[in-house]
Structures are given as structure tokens and as C-alpha cells.
Design an enzyme around this catalytic site. Structure first.
Site, PDB file in Angstrom:
ATOM      1  CB  CYS A 109      -0.953   0.006   1.179  1.00 29.32           C
ATOM      2  SG  CYS A 109      -1.956  -1.482   1.248  1.00 29.32           S
ATOM      3  CG  HIS A 233      -2.904   3.255   2.623  1.00 26.24           C
ATOM      4  ND1 HIS A 233      -3.580   2.900   1.477  1.00 26.24           N
ATOM      5  CD2 HIS A 233      -2.886   2.136   3.412  1.00 26.24           C
ATOM      6  CE1 HIS A 233      -3.947   1.635   1.561  1.00 26.24           C
ATOM      7  NE2 HIS A 233      -3.543   1.149   2.721  1.00 26.24           N
ATOM      8  CG  ASN A 263      -6.687  -1.065   1.999  1.00 26.29           C
ATOM      9  OD1 ASN A 263      -6.061  -0.627   1.034  1.00 26.29           O
ATOM     10  ND2 ASN A 263      -6.091  -1.572   3.059  1.00 26.29           N
TER      11      ASN A 263
HETATM   12  O1  UT7 Z   1      -3.601  -1.482   3.848  1.00 28.29           O
HETATM   13  C1  UT7 Z   1      -2.846  -1.731   4.987  1.00 28.29           C
HETATM   14  C2  UT7 Z   1      -3.238  -2.773   5.888  1.00 28.29           C
HETATM   15  N1  UT7 Z   1      -4.507  -2.822   6.503  1.00 28.29           N
HETATM   16  C3  UT7 Z   1      -4.854  -2.129   7.600  1.00 28.29           C
HETATM   17  O2  UT7 Z   1      -4.280  -1.150   7.948  1.00 28.29           O
HETATM   18  C4  UT7 Z   1      -5.973  -2.645   8.457  1.00 28.29           C
HETATM   19  C5  UT7 Z   1      -5.620  -2.552   9.910  1.00 28.29           C
HETATM   20  N2  UT7 Z   1      -6.585  -3.126  10.815  1.00 28.29           N
HETATM   21  C6  UT7 Z   1      -7.881  -2.757  10.888  1.00 28.29           C
HETATM   22  O3  UT7 Z   1      -8.349  -1.946  10.138  1.00 28.29           O
HETATM   23  C7  UT7 Z   1      -8.730  -3.342  12.019  1.00 28.29           C
HETATM   24  O4  UT7 Z   1      -7.928  -4.061  12.902  1.00 28.29           O
HETATM   25  C8  UT7 Z   1      -9.881  -4.233  11.502  1.00 28.29           C
HETATM   26  C9  UT7 Z   1     -10.913  -3.397  10.798  1.00 28.29           C
HETATM   27  C10 UT7 Z   1      -9.336  -5.305  10.592  1.00 28.29           C
HETATM   28  C11 UT7 Z   1     -10.578  -4.901  12.705  1.00 28.29           C
HETATM   29  O5  UT7 Z   1     -11.043  -3.908  13.605  1.00 28.29           O
HETATM   30  P1  UT7 Z   1     -10.780  -4.062  15.166  1.00 28.29           P
HETATM   31  O6  UT7 Z   1     -11.438  -2.930  15.825  1.00 28.29           O
HETATM   32  O7  UT7 Z   1      -9.312  -4.253  15.369  1.00 28.29           O
HETATM   33  O8  UT7 Z   1     -11.611  -5.362  15.496  1.00 28.29           O
HETATM   34  P2  UT7 Z   1     -11.079  -6.691  16.193  1.00 28.29           P
HETATM   35  O9  UT7 Z   1     -10.224  -7.480  15.271  1.00 28.29           O
HETATM   36  O10 UT7 Z   1     -10.555  -6.346  17.561  1.00 28.29           O
HETATM   37  O11 UT7 Z   1     -12.433  -7.459  16.391  1.00 28.29           O
HETATM   38  C12 UT7 Z   1     -13.468  -7.000  17.315  1.00 28.29           C
HETATM   39  C13 UT7 Z   1     -14.613  -7.984  17.274  1.00 28.29           C
HETATM   40  C14 UT7 Z   1     -14.172  -9.434  17.408  1.00 28.29           C
HETATM   41  O12 UT7 Z   1     -15.177 -10.119  18.126  1.00 28.29           O
HETATM   42  P3  UT7 Z   1     -14.994 -10.396  19.727  1.00 28.29           P
HETATM   43  O13 UT7 Z   1     -13.732 -11.200  19.844  1.00 28.29           O
HETATM   44  O14 UT7 Z   1     -14.883  -9.041  20.349  1.00 28.29           O
HETATM   45  O15 UT7 Z   1     -16.227 -11.142  20.066  1.00 28.29           O
HETATM   46  C15 UT7 Z   1     -14.170  -9.935  15.983  1.00 28.29           C
HETATM   47  O16 UT7 Z   1     -14.387 -11.327  15.903  1.00 28.29           O
HETATM   48  O17 UT7 Z   1     -15.260  -7.879  15.996  1.00 28.29           O
HETATM   49  C16 UT7 Z   1     -15.333  -9.183  15.392  1.00 28.29           C
HETATM   50  N3  UT7 Z   1     -15.209  -8.993  13.942  1.00 28.29           N
HETATM   51  C17 UT7 Z   1     -16.254  -8.700  13.177  1.00 28.29           C
HETATM   52  N4  UT7 Z   1     -17.560  -8.526  13.456  1.00 28.29           N
HETATM   53  C18 UT7 Z   1     -18.371  -8.210  12.440  1.00 28.29           C
HETATM   54  C19 UT7 Z   1     -14.103  -9.044  13.171  1.00 28.29           C
HETATM   55  N5  UT7 Z   1     -14.414  -8.786  11.894  1.00 28.29           N
HETATM   56  C20 UT7 Z   1     -15.739  -8.572  11.867  1.00 28.29           C
HETATM   57  C21 UT7 Z   1     -16.649  -8.245  10.841  1.00 28.29           C
HETATM   58  N6  UT7 Z   1     -17.953  -8.072  11.175  1.00 28.29           N
HETATM   59  N7  UT7 Z   1     -16.274  -8.089   9.575  1.00 28.29           N
END
Ligand code: UT7
Length: 308
Positions: A109, A233, A263
Site C-alpha cells: 500500500c 493511505h 482499501n
Molecule cells: O492497507 C494496509 C493494511 N490494513 C490495515 O491497515 C488494516 C488494519 N486493521 C484494521 O483496520 C482493524 O484491525 C480491523 C478493521 C481489521 C478490525 O477492527 P478491530 O477494531 O481491530 O476489530 P477486532 O479485530 O478487535 O475485532 C473486534 C470484534 C471481534 O469479536 P470479539 O472477539 O470481540 O467477540 C471480531 O471477531 O469484531 C469481530 N469482527 C467482526 N464482526 C463483524 C471481526 N471482523 C468482523 C466483521 N464483522 N467483519
């Protein structure tokens, strides 16, 4: 001394719009979760890297009032080439009808900003105009049953013309970095799907992007208050907001298109730049701070004076 100026901007997006509700129909997710955690409302999918890249490139040339023959090199930043060999830039070169060199650059990216610096280096050693394109079709390497990634990615392309000028030019400073010990955080093996440790990438991204942007600003002898528009980005709206807050640049001075496109990797910065230009947010002489991060991990920032 030969510097660069950037002239013309063009983009290309596939027609197919995929909304959060569309994704919620097949995945355990919701419009509310995706908007709250990422800022994404919809994205475009079904793109082909070469086709989108060629269209964006043609539009950038048109915007600059130039012909394909006026360009010496096609430089394509991409993470999703059409094939491993040949480089996708060769297909684009042929489709647009540009004479001269063509090569691909993969810095995930961060690729578009890396490409801008590489283009400035080519110009410094005597190259003519360079058509710099960022084009990615992340939808093609995404497992659409993996909700962690499916909600984030989109396809698109953006391009600019990098032109030689006498003197130091409009690239006021730049900064590039990488930490290969973090390559396991975001990867895609041959024939496989994209994998990302989202939480870890998030944490690292904010830190590296802020440090890189601050270094570029300081190298240009500028303060955050001197930045007319931050063009980051577009990986997650929360990352953009956290970076804005730490840099001391308000969201009003930041280009955001993640709500519409998700993204798009190498394409996200030129897509955001083009949107800002079309909406009259970039005046003649504006100071732009482009900054990106991605797989590798890589990161890069550039301070660019915009000439309307
Ligand atoms: O281009 C360069 C690279 N990419 C990035 O920069 C992305 C960087 N990371 C992110 O944008 C975020 O970490 C994500 C959007 C991928 C995830 O957001 P988060 O706030 O870090 O969520 P999390 O992984 O801590 O998950 C929170 C909860 C979890 O459930 P529990 O364990 O709290 O019950 C996940 O299982 O949300 C759940 N979850 C979802 N729920 C609904 C994870 N993905 C989803 C989803 N829909 N798509």
C-alpha cells in the site's frame, strides 16, 4: 539540478458497487459494524489491474493535455499484477501506446509514494516524463468468506504524470522505510488469499505513518500547520483519524475516500488526491503531504507542492 512537478491526475474504478448490506447477506457482519470499525460504506470490485491502470493512465494524460508519445516510462505500483511475468506495466504500456520503458513496483500500500520517489530519481538521472500509476484489484486475492478481510478491500486505480523541471522542483522532501521482520502481518502466498493480522497492523501503522510523515515534514522545513492537505493511505478511517490527531492536522485538511472505495492498496492515495482536486480542495501552490503504509511492512511519505 532536475526536479519534478506533477501534472494531471486520472482514476478508474470498476462499475460493480458492493455495499456493506451486500456483504452482510453472506457474511456474519453488519453495516453498523463495518462503518464503526472501518468507516467503509461501499467498495468497487471486479477490476483488472491492467485495465484499470490503463484507463487511469489515459485519463491522467488527457488531464495534463499530453499524448502517450510525450511519456518516457510507465511505472506501475501494484500488489496484484495480472500475472507474475510479464510485469503488468507492459500490458498498460501497450494498451495506452506509450513508447519507452515500463516496470512494476511492489511496496504494497506504500507503492504509490515509493513510485513518486523512484520517478523523481529517474528524472534526476535524465528521464523524460513518467506515467506513475497505482492500480490494484485486491478483490482477486480476497477470500470472500473471510469477514475480517472481505469488508475492507476494494479495487481501483489512479495515475499522475511526473514531469522534469529545471531546479529543485515540487517534491520538497520524501521518506521511505521498511521492516521486513513484520512481513508475516500482511501477506499473500502464490495462489493463496490475502492474510492480515489486523490488530497488529493497526497498531504499527499509526506509529510508522506518523513518524514517517513527521520526518518528511521536518526534512522540508515545514510544520503540520503548513500542510494544506494530508492525503493518507485509506486503510481504515480510525487509522486516518488517529494519524491526524497525532500529527496535529485536522480532518478538514485530510482527503478521505475510504467510505466509497474501501482499501484499494496502491490506488488509494491517487484516488483520494483526484477526489480532492475534483472537489476544488487543492489550490495552486498547495502543500500536500502524501503518506502510506502497508505489507512488508513498508511506509513512505512525500511533501509535494501542487501546481494547478
Ligand atoms: O492497507 C494496509 C493494511 N490494513 C490495515 O491497515 C488494516 C488494519 N486493521 C484494521 O483496520 C482493524 O484491525 C480491523 C478493521 C481489521 C478490525 O477492527 P478491530 O477494531 O481491530 O476489530 P477486532 O479485530 O478487535 O475485532 C473486534 C470484534 C471481534 O469479536 P470479539 O472477539 O470481540 O467477540 C471480531 O471477531 O469484531 C469481530 N469482527 C467482526 N464482526 C463483524 C471481526 N471482523 C468482523 C466483521 N464483522 N467483519
Amino acid at each position: 539540478m532536475r526536479g519534478i512537478t506533477v501534472r494531471g491526475c486520472g482514476i478508474s474504478l470498476p462499475d460493480k458497487v458492493l455495499t456493506n448490506d451486500d456483504l452482510s447477506a453472506t457474511l456474519d457482519t453488519s453495516d453498523a459494524w463495518i462503518i464503526e470499525r472501518t468507516g467503509i460504506k461501499e467498495r468497487r470490485v471486479g477490476g483488472i489491474t491492467s485495465q484499470m491502470g490503463a484507463e487511469a493512465g489515459r485519463r491522467a494524460l488527457e488531464d495534463a493535455g499530453l499524448q502517450p508519445a510525450d511519456v518516457d516510462v510507465v511505472l506501475l505500483a501494484t500488489t496484484t499484477p495480472d500475472a507474475l511475468v510479464p510485469g503488468t506495466s507492459a500490458t498498460i504500456q501497450e494498451q495506452i501506446g506509450v513508447p519507452g520503458g515500463a516496470f512494476d513496483l511492489n511496496a504494497a500500500c506504500s507503492g504509490f509514494v515509493y513510485g513518486l520517489v523512484v520517478a523523481a530519481g529517474l528524472v534526476a538521472v535524465g528521464s523524460g516524463r513518467i506515467l506513475l500509476i497505482g492500480s490494484d484489484a485486491l478483490s482477486r486475492i480476497t477470500d470472500w468468506d473471510d469477514r475480517a478481510l472481505a469488508v475492507l478491500v476494494g479495487d481501483g486505480a489512479g495515475a499522475v504524470v511526473v514531469e522534469p523541471v529545471d531546479g529543485p522542483g515540487d517534491l520538497l522532501s520524501w521518506n521511505m522505510g521498511a521492516d521486513g521482520s513484520l512481513r508475516h502481518l500482511l501477506k499473500c502466498d502464490h495462489g493463496g488469499y490475502l492474510f492480515m493480522d489486523g490488530k497488529e497492523v493497526f497498531r504499527k501503522a499509526v506509529r510508522v505513518v506518523v513518524e514517517s510523515a513527521e520526518r518528511a515534514l521536518s526534512d522540508a522545513g515545514l510544520q503540520p500547520a503548513d500542510v494544506d492537505l494530508l492525503v493518507p493511505h485509506q486503510a481504515n478511517l480510525r487509522i486516518i483519524q488517529a494519524a491526524c490527531q497525532r500529527l496535529g492536522i485536522t480532518e478538514e485538511r485530510t482527503a478521505v475516500v475510504i467510505d466509497r472505495y474501501g482499501n484499494t492498496s496502491s490506488a488509494s492515495i491517487p484516488l483520494a488526491l483526484d477526489d480532492a482536486i475534483r472537489n476544488g480542495r487543492v489550490h495552486d501552490g498547495a502543500t500536500l503531504l502524501l503518506t502510506g503504509f502497508g505489507g512488508g511492512m513498508t511506509w513512505a511519505s512525500a511533501v509535494l507542492r501542487w501546481r494547478a
